[in-house]
Scaffold this motif. Structure first.
Motif, PDB file in Angstrom:
ATOM      1  N   THR A   1      10.801  29.177 -61.697  1.00  0.00           N
ATOM      2  CA  THR A   1       9.537  28.469 -61.502  1.00  0.00           C
ATOM      3  C   THR A   1       8.690  28.571 -62.752  1.00  0.00           C
ATOM      4  N   THR A   2       7.682  27.739 -62.807  1.00  0.00           N
ATOM      5  CA  THR A   2       6.727  27.738 -63.899  1.00  0.00           C
ATOM      6  C   THR A   2       5.349  27.570 -63.294  1.00  0.00           C
ATOM      7  N   LEU A   3       4.327  27.927 -64.036  1.00  0.00           N
ATOM      8  CA  LEU A   3       2.961  27.751 -63.578  1.00  0.00           C
ATOM      9  C   LEU A   3       2.322  26.617 -64.358  1.00  0.00           C
TER      10      LEU A   3
ATOM     11  N   VAL B   1      -4.381  27.062 -60.695  1.00  0.00           N
ATOM     12  CA  VAL B   1      -3.010  27.425 -61.035  1.00  0.00           C
ATOM     13  C   VAL B   1      -2.103  27.033 -59.877  1.00  0.00           C
ATOM     14  N   THR B   2      -1.057  26.265 -60.170  1.00  0.00           N
ATOM     15  CA  THR B   2      -0.074  25.884 -59.149  1.00  0.00           C
ATOM     16  C   THR B   2       1.315  26.246 -59.653  1.00  0.00           C
ATOM     17  N   ARG B   3       2.204  26.568 -58.708  1.00  0.00           N
ATOM     18  CA  ARG B   3       3.579  26.942 -59.030  1.00  0.00           C
ATOM     19  C   ARG B   3       4.470  25.725 -58.847  1.00  0.00           C
ATOM     20  N   TRP B   4       5.376  25.513 -59.823  1.00  0.00           N
ATOM     21  CA  TRP B   4       6.271  24.364 -59.835  1.00  0.00           C
ATOM     22  C   TRP B   4       7.679  24.822 -60.169  1.00  0.00           C
ATOM     23  N   PRO B   5       8.697  24.029 -59.770  1.00  0.00           N
ATOM     24  CA  PRO B   5      10.049  24.341 -60.262  1.00  0.00           C
ATOM     25  C   PRO B   5      10.098  24.029 -61.759  1.00  0.00           C
ATOM     26  N   LEU B   6      10.979  24.699 -62.466  1.00  0.00           N
ATOM     27  CA  LEU B   6      11.140  24.435 -63.887  1.00  0.00           C
ATOM     28  C   LEU B   6      11.733  23.048 -64.050  1.00  0.00           C
TER      29      LEU B   6
ATOM     30  N   TYR C   1       2.993  16.116 -61.968  1.00  0.00           N
ATOM     31  CA  TYR C   1       1.679  16.750 -61.834  1.00  0.00           C
ATOM     32  C   TYR C   1       0.578  15.700 -61.745  1.00  0.00           C
TER      33      TYR C   1
END
Length: 173
Positions: free
Chosen positions: A131-133, A142-147, A157
């Protein structure tokens, strides 16, 4: 004997040189020196000097400043300054970023380089994908996303911010 006032212009010049050396982009210098057309007419000694010029200038300006201001009170270096100085002195890496772990002890700071490989985004994210932020520039949210590849993350986004459906393989989810 020179007075402090006599030394002021010289110290200002040294400080200007130090500032320029700190602001120089070492990766840009390395990229330039990696171009055969740019260096074909330079001998090995000149190339070595150019590769080391930034570090040499920083060391020289520190030494000159110390010699010209022997009565200057020592300054306390904080952790941010220790990190900055470590960054200037650690070897450069072209294949990825280097994190620096700073640990304080009684009289100094220890700087430990930590090599960080950046994973390649998979073509399609899965549950196991790293994951990436994403930190919003306007709100700081701040949201968490898959790479994801940056261009895909950018468009997804943007859709997320506009409350539009997400796209997976160009199909709305």
């Amino acid at each position: 004997m020179h007075t402090t006032a006599d030394r002021a212009p010289l110290l200002q010049g040294i400080e200007s040189i130090r500032t320029l050396a700190e602001l120089a982009d070492p990766t840009a210098i390395a990229r330039l020196l990696d171009q055969p057309a740019a260096i074909s007419h330079l001998d090995d000694h000149t190339l070595d000097f150019l590769r080391r010029a930034q570090d040499l200038l920083l060391a020289t300006t520190r030494t000159l400043t110390g010699a010209l201001e022997p009565t200057r009170r020592p300054t306390t270096i904080d952790i941010a300054e220790a990190w900055h100085r470590a960054l200037l002195h650690l070897p450069r890496r072209d294949d990825g970023p280097v994190l620096i772990h700073i640990q304080e002890f009684e009289d100094a700071y220890q700087a430990i380089p930590i090599l960080v490989p950046i994973p390649e985004p998979p073509p399609v994210p899965t549950l196991e994908t790293a994951t990436t932020l994403v930190i919003d520039k306007t709100t700081g949210t701040v949201t968490r996303w898959p790479l994801l590849p940056l261009d895909v993350l950018t468009s997804q986004y943007r859709r997320y911010k506009h409350q539009e459906p997400m796209l997976l393989d160009n199909q709305p989810s």
